[in-house]
Design a protein around this motif. Structure first.
Motif, PDB file in Angstrom:
ATOM      1  N   TYR A 196      14.014   6.233  -4.839  1.00  0.00           N
ATOM      2  CA  TYR A 196      12.685   6.448  -4.261  1.00  0.00           C
ATOM      3  C   TYR A 196      12.228   7.886  -4.470  1.00  0.00           C
ATOM      4  O   TYR A 196      11.054   8.150  -4.706  1.00  0.00           O
ATOM      5  N   LEU A 197      13.172   8.821  -4.402  1.00  0.00           N
ATOM      6  CA  LEU A 197      12.812  10.224  -4.640  1.00  0.00           C
ATOM      7  C   LEU A 197      12.333  10.424  -6.074  1.00  0.00           C
ATOM      8  O   LEU A 197      11.348  11.125  -6.329  1.00  0.00           O
ATOM      9  N   LEU A 198      13.035   9.806  -7.017  1.00  0.00           N
ATOM     10  CA  LEU A 198      12.641   9.943  -8.417  1.00  0.00           C
ATOM     11  C   LEU A 198      11.242   9.364  -8.644  1.00  0.00           C
ATOM     12  O   LEU A 198      10.397   9.971  -9.310  1.00  0.00           O
ATOM     13  N   ALA A 199      11.012   8.185  -8.063  1.00  0.00           N
ATOM     14  CA  ALA A 199       9.689   7.565  -8.207  1.00  0.00           C
ATOM     15  C   ALA A 199       8.613   8.465  -7.614  1.00  0.00           C
ATOM     16  O   ALA A 199       7.513   8.597  -8.155  1.00  0.00           O
ATOM     17  N   GLN A 200       8.935   9.100  -6.507  1.00  0.00           N
ATOM     18  CA  GLN A 200       7.993  10.001  -5.837  1.00  0.00           C
ATOM     19  C   GLN A 200       7.639  11.174  -6.745  1.00  0.00           C
ATOM     20  O   GLN A 200       6.483  11.597  -6.813  1.00  0.00           O
ATOM     21  N   ILE A 201       8.627  11.696  -7.444  1.00  0.00           N
ATOM     22  CA  ILE A 201       8.376  12.827  -8.345  1.00  0.00           C
ATOM     23  C   ILE A 201       7.405  12.427  -9.453  1.00  0.00           C
ATOM     24  O   ILE A 201       6.462  13.154  -9.767  1.00  0.00           O
ATOM     25  N   VAL A 202       7.618  11.257 -10.020  1.00  0.00           N
ATOM     26  CA  VAL A 202       6.717  10.817 -11.093  1.00  0.00           C
ATOM     27  C   VAL A 202       5.301  10.583 -10.565  1.00  0.00           C
ATOM     28  O   VAL A 202       4.320  10.974 -11.197  1.00  0.00           O
ATOM     29  N   ARG A 203       5.210   9.972  -9.397  1.00  0.00           N
ATOM     30  CA  ARG A 203       3.889   9.774  -8.787  1.00  0.00           C
ATOM     31  C   ARG A 203       3.148  11.083  -8.652  1.00  0.00           C
ATOM     32  O   ARG A 203       1.996  11.223  -9.051  1.00  0.00           O
ATOM     33  N   LEU A 204       3.811  12.074  -8.038  1.00  0.00           N
ATOM     34  CA  LEU A 204       3.145  13.336  -7.740  1.00  0.00           C
ATOM     35  C   LEU A 204       2.867  14.140  -8.999  1.00  0.00           C
ATOM     36  O   LEU A 204       1.860  14.848  -9.081  1.00  0.00           O
ATOM     37  N   GLY A 205       3.772  14.023  -9.973  1.00  0.00           N
ATOM     38  CA  GLY A 205       3.623  14.859 -11.157  1.00  0.00           C
ATOM     39  C   GLY A 205       2.637  14.326 -12.165  1.00  0.00           C
ATOM     40  O   GLY A 205       1.880  15.096 -12.763  1.00  0.00           O
ATOM     41  N   ARG A 206       2.617  13.018 -12.362  1.00  0.00           N
ATOM     42  CA  ARG A 206       1.895  12.499 -13.522  1.00  0.00           C
ATOM     43  C   ARG A 206       0.943  11.354 -13.249  1.00  0.00           C
ATOM     44  O   ARG A 206       0.417  10.774 -14.194  1.00  0.00           O
ATOM     45  N   MET A 207       0.722  10.995 -11.989  1.00  0.00           N
ATOM     46  CA  MET A 207      -0.198   9.890 -11.752  1.00  0.00           C
ATOM     47  C   MET A 207      -1.488  10.390 -11.115  1.00  0.00           C
ATOM     48  O   MET A 207      -1.497  11.366 -10.381  1.00  0.00           O
ATOM     49  N   THR A 208      -2.584   9.679 -11.389  1.00  0.00           N
ATOM     50  CA  THR A 208      -3.852   9.958 -10.723  1.00  0.00           C
ATOM     51  C   THR A 208      -3.783   9.464  -9.281  1.00  0.00           C
ATOM     52  O   THR A 208      -2.872   8.728  -8.905  1.00  0.00           O
ATOM     53  N   ALA A 209      -4.775   9.864  -8.492  1.00  0.00           N
ATOM     54  CA  ALA A 209      -4.794   9.472  -7.086  1.00  0.00           C
ATOM     55  C   ALA A 209      -4.702   7.955  -6.937  1.00  0.00           C
ATOM     56  O   ALA A 209      -3.925   7.433  -6.133  1.00  0.00           O
ATOM     57  N   GLN A 210      -5.483   7.258  -7.716  1.00  0.00           N
ATOM     58  CA  GLN A 210      -5.491   5.799  -7.603  1.00  0.00           C
ATOM     59  C   GLN A 210      -4.130   5.202  -7.960  1.00  0.00           C
ATOM     60  O   GLN A 210      -3.603   4.351  -7.245  1.00  0.00           O
ATOM     61  N   GLU A 211      -3.554   5.688  -9.035  1.00  0.00           N
ATOM     62  CA  GLU A 211      -2.241   5.186  -9.428  1.00  0.00           C
ATOM     63  C   GLU A 211      -1.188   5.495  -8.376  1.00  0.00           C
ATOM     64  O   GLU A 211      -0.304   4.684  -8.103  1.00  0.00           O
ATOM     65  N   ARG A 212      -1.267   6.679  -7.776  1.00  0.00           N
ATOM     66  CA  ARG A 212      -0.287   7.031  -6.749  1.00  0.00           C
ATOM     67  C   ARG A 212      -0.328   6.040  -5.606  1.00  0.00           C
ATOM     68  O   ARG A 212       0.708   5.575  -5.122  1.00  0.00           O
ATOM     69  N   ILE A 213      -1.536   5.722  -5.167  1.00  0.00           N
ATOM     70  CA  ILE A 213      -1.677   4.797  -4.041  1.00  0.00           C
ATOM     71  C   ILE A 213      -1.115   3.433  -4.416  1.00  0.00           C
ATOM     72  O   ILE A 213      -0.295   2.854  -3.697  1.00  0.00           O
ATOM     73  N   GLU A 214      -1.532   2.928  -5.556  1.00  0.00           N
ATOM     74  CA  GLU A 214      -1.098   1.595  -5.971  1.00  0.00           C
ATOM     75  C   GLU A 214       0.413   1.547  -6.139  1.00  0.00           C
ATOM     76  O   GLU A 214       1.092   0.623  -5.660  1.00  0.00           O
ATOM     77  N   ASP A 215       0.965   2.539  -6.794  1.00  0.00           N
ATOM     78  CA  ASP A 215       2.400   2.562  -7.064  1.00  0.00           C
ATOM     79  C   ASP A 215       3.192   2.621  -5.758  1.00  0.00           C
ATOM     80  O   ASP A 215       4.182   1.913  -5.578  1.00  0.00           O
ATOM     81  N   LEU A 216       2.759   3.471  -4.845  1.00  0.00           N
ATOM     82  CA  LEU A 216       3.468   3.574  -3.567  1.00  0.00           C
ATOM     83  C   LEU A 216       3.407   2.258  -2.802  1.00  0.00           C
ATOM     84  O   LEU A 216       4.410   1.811  -2.230  1.00  0.00           O
ATOM     85  N   LEU A 217       2.239   1.624  -2.797  1.00  0.00           N
ATOM     86  CA  LEU A 217       2.114   0.366  -2.064  1.00  0.00           C
ATOM     87  C   LEU A 217       3.043  -0.697  -2.639  1.00  0.00           C
ATOM     88  O   LEU A 217       3.650  -1.468  -1.891  1.00  0.00           O
ATOM     89  N   LEU A 218       3.170  -0.724  -3.944  1.00  0.00           N
ATOM     90  CA  LEU A 218       4.077  -1.696  -4.552  1.00  0.00           C
ATOM     91  C   LEU A 218       5.509  -1.417  -4.115  1.00  0.00           C
ATOM     92  O   LEU A 218       6.266  -2.333  -3.769  1.00  0.00           O
ATOM     93  N   GLU A 219       5.892  -0.144  -4.119  1.00  0.00           N
ATOM     94  CA  GLU A 219       7.252   0.193  -3.696  1.00  0.00           C
ATOM     95  C   GLU A 219       7.483  -0.200  -2.246  1.00  0.00           C
ATOM     96  O   GLU A 219       8.502  -0.808  -1.903  1.00  0.00           O
ATOM     97  N   LEU A 220       6.548   0.142  -1.384  1.00  0.00           N
ATOM     98  CA  LEU A 220       6.712  -0.166   0.035  1.00  0.00           C
ATOM     99  C   LEU A 220       6.787  -1.675   0.257  1.00  0.00           C
ATOM    100  O   LEU A 220       7.535  -2.150   1.115  1.00  0.00           O
ATOM    101  N   HIS A 221       6.026  -2.411  -0.525  1.00  0.00           N
ATOM    102  CA  HIS A 221       6.077  -3.873  -0.431  1.00  0.00           C
ATOM    103  C   HIS A 221       7.480  -4.377  -0.751  1.00  0.00           C
ATOM    104  O   HIS A 221       8.055  -5.173  -0.010  1.00  0.00           O
ATOM    105  N   ASP A 222       8.035  -3.888  -1.832  1.00  0.00           N
ATOM    106  CA  ASP A 222       9.398  -4.280  -2.200  1.00  0.00           C
ATOM    107  C   ASP A 222      10.389  -3.929  -1.099  1.00  0.00           C
ATOM    108  O   ASP A 222      11.297  -4.699  -0.783  1.00  0.00           O
ATOM    109  N   ARG A 223      10.222  -2.741  -0.533  1.00  0.00           N
ATOM    110  CA  ARG A 223      11.189  -2.292   0.470  1.00  0.00           C
ATOM    111  C   ARG A 223      11.065  -3.108   1.751  1.00  0.00           C
ATOM    112  O   ARG A 223      12.078  -3.443   2.379  1.00  0.00           O
ATOM    113  N   MET A 224       9.856  -3.422   2.137  1.00  0.00           N
ATOM    114  CA  MET A 224       9.685  -4.269   3.320  1.00  0.00           C
ATOM    115  C   MET A 224      10.267  -5.665   3.075  1.00  0.00           C
ATOM    116  O   MET A 224      10.807  -6.295   3.986  1.00  0.00           O
TER     117      MET A 224
END
Lengths: 240, 240
Positions: free
Chosen positions: B139-167
């Motif tokens: 999750y930390l690695l995914a977070q780094i990629v989100r913050l470093g190289r994704m746009t705002a919209q992609e960050r939101i979408e990507d995080l929501l997908l991860e949280l969905h999997d985790r739930m």
DNA sequence: CGGCCATTTGAAGGAAGTCAAGCGTAGTGG
DNA sequence: CCACTACGCTTGACTTCCTTCAAATGGCCG
């Protein structure tokens, strides 16, 4: 990886040896054994991908000299460095054995590596590997804060301070600087910026900020001042 | 931390139990023992800091219900969430004992927690704790990629997908959505953005993107499509 | 009803990205 | 020895994304 193992002069392995020996707090006997264990090395050319995300991970290695990076690449080519791997640090030092590598590892410079002496046959190193993994996690956390909440200038300064500390752990830094074998493009990939913007910021910082970067060498004018300005704290060693 | 332990109805601990039992691949006997071990719980109010960076870390806990976050705060007040901690996940699950906590942990909602059954007295859980730590690093690695190289919209979408999997790992998700107990400000602190901009992007995505967010619930219109668009891959379970 | 908090909206400014071209230097081969 | 190349660094003009500041709206609970 490419070249079969060949022995190096003892002197050449000193950085890697220094870091591991310190982290493991080796006694003189184990200390000598470690030196012998690191002598058989392999070289890797720059840009070679030594581990590929999703593939079966190779055995753990120690970097003897040169820099590598853990990297992830998005579908459209955007690259993000997750962390750097410096002399004395470990590649693939996972607590549990993953079925697949979670990130690609690429050599940034010409690289000399050695098999990491297994902790089973070299018990004194277990602690060094533990501490090394803990430090590595600390670097990931620092990276998240850099990318999430720091400006371009702060990111550069903060990263340089961290790299300085890490190089110092293997005796490869001076008090006020260290050799930085990165291009501006690599810095950009680490800091989530474009090479162009890295260039502009470095220019500006040459004037008013607390360090200079000339021919691959970073010199801090006043390291304490800089780290206080950033609220930078050294990576926790985590001894208990 | 505030309230002394009190037993909960068995039903209430099911999410935490489900996740650990799956990760540990428990047999029916250990399974029943785990249920009993998790029944004694403590509640924590929202915004309470349960662990503070630099302090002596408390014993490991399991989240029974509610969300928490690991967070770092800069000198001038900027906040960055390092990761979320969801039901069934662990707080302070360090392999090595740190002398000091490396990040603050704050309750985002009202939180119910339980002491993590120690692996020494509950050997079947050692694997669950290992896998959990490996996932956390992912999750930390995914977070780094989100913050470093994704746009705002992609960050939101990507995080929501991860949280969905985790739930989903603790049985708390539906096929096409899950309950998201976060404010837009919390999302901003996780994604390195401002609350205002989160708001604007969520507005825009209500129209053209692949999910809706109403009264604390996320519904994906087409989860597969969305994850393919992002090149999202589920967190590696890491079994070997 | 009033207070509090989260969300929403607007207008303006700033930080970083994009595109494109020009340098500088080290290595290569005729 | 000198093109020729390759690569990294530098610079300029312009655009985009995101932030900042400020105020308004809306829901919830005492």
């Amino acid at each position: 990886m490419t070249v079969s193992g060949r022995p190096l002069m003892l002197k050449a392995i000193i950085p890697a040896f220094t870091r591991l020996s310190r982290l493991a707090r080796l006694d003189p006997v184990a200390d000598a054994a470690l030196r012998r264990a690191l002598v058989l090395t392999t070289t890797v050319p720059p840009r070679r991908e030594m581990v590929q995300e999703g593939m079966r991970p190779p055995k753990p290695r120690v970097v003897i000299s040169g820099w590598a990076a853990r990297v992830r690449i998005l579908g459209d080519g955007r690259r993000q460095f997750l962390s750097f791997i410096l002399p004395g640090e470990l590649i693939g030092n996972c607590r549990r054995h993953h079925l697949r590598a979670v990130s690609t590892v690429v050599a940034l410079t010409s690289l000399t590596i050695s098999d990491a002496p297994p902790a089973e046959t070299f018990p004194a190193l277990a602690m060094a590997y533990d501490v090394s993994a803990a430090l590595e996690e600390g670097y990931l956390l620092a990276q998240i804060v850099r990318l999430g909440r720091m400006t371009a200038q702060e990111r550069i300064e903060d990263l340089l301070l961290e790299l300085h500390d890490r190089m110092a752990m293997s005796g490869l830094a001076q008090d006020d600087g260290f050799a930085l074998p990165l291009t501006q493009e690599m810095l950009a990939d680490a800091l989530g910026l474009t090479p162009v913007h890295i260039n502009r910021m470095v220019q500006a910082m040459r004037r008013d900020s607390g360090f200079t970067w000339k021919s691959g060498h970073i010199s801090f004018e006043n390291r304490n001042l800089l780290s206080r300005k950033l609220g930078y704290t050294a990576p926790e060693l985590g001894f208990d």
